[in-house]
Design a protein around this motif. Structure first.
Motif, PDB file in Angstrom:
ATOM      1  N   LYS A 101       0.826  -1.206   0.000  1.00 21.03           N
ATOM      2  CA  LYS A 101       0.000   0.000   0.000  1.00 21.03           C
ATOM      3  C   LYS A 101       0.864   1.261   0.000  1.00 21.03           C
ATOM      4  CE  LYS A 101      -4.142  -1.833   2.228  1.00 21.03           C
ATOM      5  NZ  LYS A 101      -5.104  -1.661   3.340  1.00 21.03           N
TER       6      LYS A 101
ATOM      7  N   THR B 277       1.271   4.589   1.511  1.00 23.02           N
ATOM      8  CA  THR B 277       0.780   5.205   2.748  1.00 23.02           C
ATOM      9  C   THR B 277       0.254   6.620   2.515  1.00 23.02           C
ATOM     10  OG1 THR B 277       3.055   5.891   3.253  1.00 23.02           O
ATOM     11  CG2 THR B 277       2.264   3.841   4.247  1.00 23.02           C
TER      12      THR B 277
ATOM     13  N   GLU C 188      -3.223   6.290   0.962  1.00 20.40           N
ATOM     14  CA  GLU C 188      -4.155   5.811   1.980  1.00 20.40           C
ATOM     15  C   GLU C 188      -4.534   6.928   2.947  1.00 20.40           C
ATOM     16  OE1 GLU C 188      -5.744   2.842   2.417  1.00 20.40           O
ATOM     17  OE2 GLU C 188      -5.015   2.449   0.390  1.00 20.40           O
TER      18      GLU C 188
ATOM     19  N   ARG D  50      -8.314   8.538   3.539  1.00 17.50           N
ATOM     20  CA  ARG D  50      -8.916   8.648   4.865  1.00 17.50           C
ATOM     21  C   ARG D  50      -9.319  10.085   5.179  1.00 17.50           C
ATOM     22  NH1 ARG D  50      -5.286   6.124   7.222  1.00 17.50           N
ATOM     23  NH2 ARG D  50      -4.093   7.759   8.260  1.00 17.50           N
TER      24      ARG D  50
END
Length: 207
Positions: free
Chosen positions: A2, A4, A7, A11
């Motif tokens: 992933k 980061t 991500e 979020r």
């Protein structure tokens, strides 16, 4: 593995939308502009529209190729007009306007700008003359279609250049659907508008 950073952005985007909900119009769209005074046969230049995708906001900044072409006319007009005389007449040398607020007190309520210098005035006249001529004649420019996805902390931003007309909420919805399909990889601009280029002939035909 992933990413980061991506991500984190996802979020943040979901959190922002959850705590700052959009006021959505019919069809689940965010439509910031009114079409009340837009004629049904008018030419479109640019618009914005938003929608929700997987719990995240998507904001589409759309321009018609004719807007990019008009910008090219502006740029060529400035180049052809030559050097712009340095004269900050809007902010320098203005006159203060006062209002009486007491027996012996006055308050500044506005400013009146002075007239531009003779050199600046002649420059404006030359620039306007060139722009009017290029608008009438067109310029040798071709505009291609493009779209770009930008990940922001509050939304996905889509910069889109495509030959649509957006004059009402129904056409804004068509714009949103195109952007959604592009993001999801369900289509591409060369599929939707094969071999499309906006050029001088298109500008002259429309004007």
């Amino acid at each position: 593995m992933k990413n980061t950073k991506q991500e984190l952005l996802r979020r943040l985007q979901r959190q922002y939308h959850r705590y700052n909900p959009w006021r959505l119009a019919r069809g689940g769209l965010y439509i910031p502009h009114s079409y009340a005074e837009t004629k049904p046969d008018s030419l479109s230049w640019w618009d914005d529209v938003g929608f929700i995708l997987n719990g995240r906001r998507v904001i589409v900044w759309w321009q018609h190729p004719r807007q990019i072409y008009a910008d090219a006319i502006d740029e060529q007009s400035y180049r052809s007009a030559g050097d712009d005389p340095q004269d900050d007449w809007l902010t320098q040398g203005s006159t203060k306007n006062y209002r009486q607020v007491g027996a012996s007190r006055k308050k500044i309520v506005s400013y009146t700008s002075r007239q531009p210098s003779e050199a600046k005035r002649l420059y404006y006249e030359r620039l306007e003359e060139i722009k009017n001529r290029l608008t009438k004649e067109g310029v040798d420019v071709e505009v291609s279609l493009s779209w770009k996805l930008e990940r922001l902390t509050w939304a996905l931003g889509v910069s889109l250049i495509a030959p649509l007309e957006v004059r009402n909420e129904s056409e804004a919805a068509s714009l949103a659907r195109l952007a959604r399909r592009l993001i999801l990889g369900e289509t591409a601009l060369d599929i939707e508008f094969p071999e499309y280029r906006y050029n001088q002939a298109d500008w002259l035909r429309e004007n």
